[in-house]
Design a protein around this motif. Structure first.
Motif, mmCIF file in Angstrom:
data_model
loop_
_atom_site.group_PDB
_atom_site.id
_atom_site.type_symbol
_atom_site.label_atom_id
_atom_site.label_comp_id
_atom_site.label_asym_id
_atom_site.label_seq_id
_atom_site.Cartn_x
_atom_site.Cartn_y
_atom_site.Cartn_z
ATOM 1 N N VAL A 2 7.668 -9.198 -10.462
ATOM 2 C CA VAL A 2 6.716 -8.184 -10.943
ATOM 3 C C VAL A 2 6.614 -8.285 -12.463
ATOM 4 O O VAL A 2 5.516 -8.356 -13.031
ATOM 5 N N GLN A 7 20.584 -6.943 -3.106
ATOM 6 C CA GLN A 7 19.704 -6.967 -4.281
ATOM 7 C C GLN A 7 20.556 -7.110 -5.540
ATOM 8 O O GLN A 7 21.667 -6.572 -5.598
ATOM 9 N N LYS A 64 1.624 3.797 -2.504
ATOM 10 C CA LYS A 64 2.463 4.691 -1.700
ATOM 11 C C LYS A 64 2.984 5.810 -2.584
ATOM 12 O O LYS A 64 3.176 5.611 -3.795
ATOM 13 N N SER A 124 18.263 -0.036 -7.625
ATOM 14 C CA SER A 124 16.825 0.246 -7.540
ATOM 15 C C SER A 124 16.440 1.361 -8.504
ATOM 16 O O SER A 124 17.294 2.058 -9.045
ATOM 17 N N PRO A 155 1.911 -1.843 -2.428
ATOM 18 C CA PRO A 155 2.553 -0.566 -2.061
ATOM 19 C C PRO A 155 3.157 0.156 -3.257
ATOM 20 O O PRO A 155 3.207 1.393 -3.252
ATOM 21 N N LEU A 156 3.609 -0.572 -4.274
ATOM 22 C CA LEU A 156 4.149 0.114 -5.459
ATOM 23 C C LEU A 156 3.102 1.040 -6.068
ATOM 24 O O LEU A 156 3.429 2.090 -6.615
ATOM 25 N N GLY A 201 8.688 5.123 -2.048
ATOM 26 C CA GLY A 201 8.885 3.810 -2.655
ATOM 27 C C GLY A 201 7.818 3.418 -3.660
ATOM 28 O O GLY A 201 7.923 2.370 -4.287
ATOM 29 N N VAL A 261 6.568 -1.544 7.502
ATOM 30 C CA VAL A 261 7.747 -0.680 7.355
ATOM 31 C C VAL A 261 7.598 0.578 8.208
ATOM 32 O O VAL A 261 8.483 0.931 8.992
ATOM 33 N N ASP A 308 1.103 -1.363 7.467
ATOM 34 C CA ASP A 308 2.390 -1.270 6.778
ATOM 35 C C ASP A 308 3.486 -1.558 7.798
ATOM 36 O O ASP A 308 3.754 -0.739 8.676
ATOM 37 N N ALA A 367 3.206 -9.555 -3.511
ATOM 38 C CA ALA A 367 2.487 -8.667 -2.589
ATOM 39 C C ALA A 367 2.939 -7.217 -2.706
ATOM 40 O O ALA A 367 2.139 -6.291 -2.497
ATOM 41 N N HIS A 368 4.197 -6.979 -3.062
ATOM 42 C CA HIS A 368 4.659 -5.587 -3.059
ATOM 43 C C HIS A 368 4.174 -4.783 -4.264
ATOM 44 O O HIS A 368 4.466 -3.595 -4.368
#
Lengths: 138, 133
Positions: free
Chosen positions: A67, A49, A98, A53, A94-95, A103, B115, B113, A90-91
């Motif tokens: 994003v 990456q 979750k 993070s 979950p951001l 995460g 993961v 999910d 798409a993420h």
């Protein structure tokens, strides 16, 4: 009985002003949020990456920039506007759904109470009002 | 923190499996994590004669439901529906007076999910309360 006379076209002008002011506010919020979504965080560095993070409680760190680039302002009818991630990667899902320790980085929840973003919205409205009041706008 | 944690214990199949943080060693069966996401002032009133400043604040809580390991996604449907109705059971917050009830925020219907190899779903609640009254 008192009667008020409304100048012909006044309601349309008012709607136009409200549309521009609310869109300016949303644009100011979006611009500040994009700044918050730029650059590294203070969490773990994952090999491969580009950036470190984010840690739980922070805005998500910039990796691809997808994003950040998805954040924009949109008009919602004549007198309302909104800003947020539009057609984001798409993420973004979950951001926001979750837990932060798994995460999740719910940046729109954070933005709601972020004073910098409130200030960005106020500044943008001030600028729009000043612009609208300039003689060359008449 | 309001009583979302205890309310979540009423979800079908989740009694004793509701956590305040993601468990390091997750159980193979379904479990839920209740997280307080944000809290902030939404309205501030003039300072009262007693020197206190009444405020309306809101707290946003996320309830994330995980299905069992490798279990099919549809097994999460009943719990998700029940979780959407938790707003009726969330009634109080510590240190504050309820002001505007509980509103549901954006939620996420069940999805897989890759993961965690579990289905997951989530609901949000926004509780508005007063302080400094």
């Amino acid at each position: 009985m008192t009667r008020a006379r409304v100048r012909p076209g006044a309601a349309g002008q008012l709607r136009d002003v409200l549309r521009r002011v609310t869109l300016a506010a949303a644009g100011g919020g979006a611009a500040t949020l994009r700044e918050k979504l730029s650059g590294p965080g203070s969490g773990t560095y994952h090999p491969g990456q580009p950036n470190q993070s984010s840690a739980p409680g922070e805005y998500p760190a910039e990796q691809s920039g997808a994003v950040r680039d998805s954040v924009m302002a949109v008009p919602l009818g004549d007198t309302r506007s909104a800003f947020g991630s539009v057609d984001g990667p798409a993420h973004v899902i979950p951001l926001h759904f979750k837990p932060p320790d798994a995460g999740g980085r719910p940046f729109m929840d954070d933005a709601k109470h972020d004073r910098d973003i409130h200030a960005g919205m106020r500044d943008a409205v001030r600028q729009e009002v000043q612009r609208a009041q300039r003689p060359d706008r008449q | 923190m309001h009583n979302a944690l205890t309310a979540s214990e009423t979800l079908p199949g989740y009694a004793g499996r509701v956590f305040q943080a993601t468990p390091g060693d997750a159980p193979p069966g379904p479990y839920a994590v209740v997280t307080e996401l944000t809290t902030g002032t939404v309205r501030e009133y003039q300072r009262a004669e007693n020197g206190r400043t009444p405020r309306e604040r809101s707290v946003t809580t996320l309830v994330t439901l995980y299905g069992g390991l490798d279990a099919p996604m549809h097994e999460l449907r009943d719990a998700f529906t029940a979780a959407q109705e938790l707003a009726d059971l969330i009634t109080h917050t510590l240190g504050g007076t309820p002001a505007a009830g509980v509103q549901s925020g954006p939620d996420l219907p069940p999805r897989q999910d890759p993961v965690s190899r579990r289905a997951y779903a989530a609901v949000r609640f926004v509780l508005t309360y007063r302080t400094g009254v």
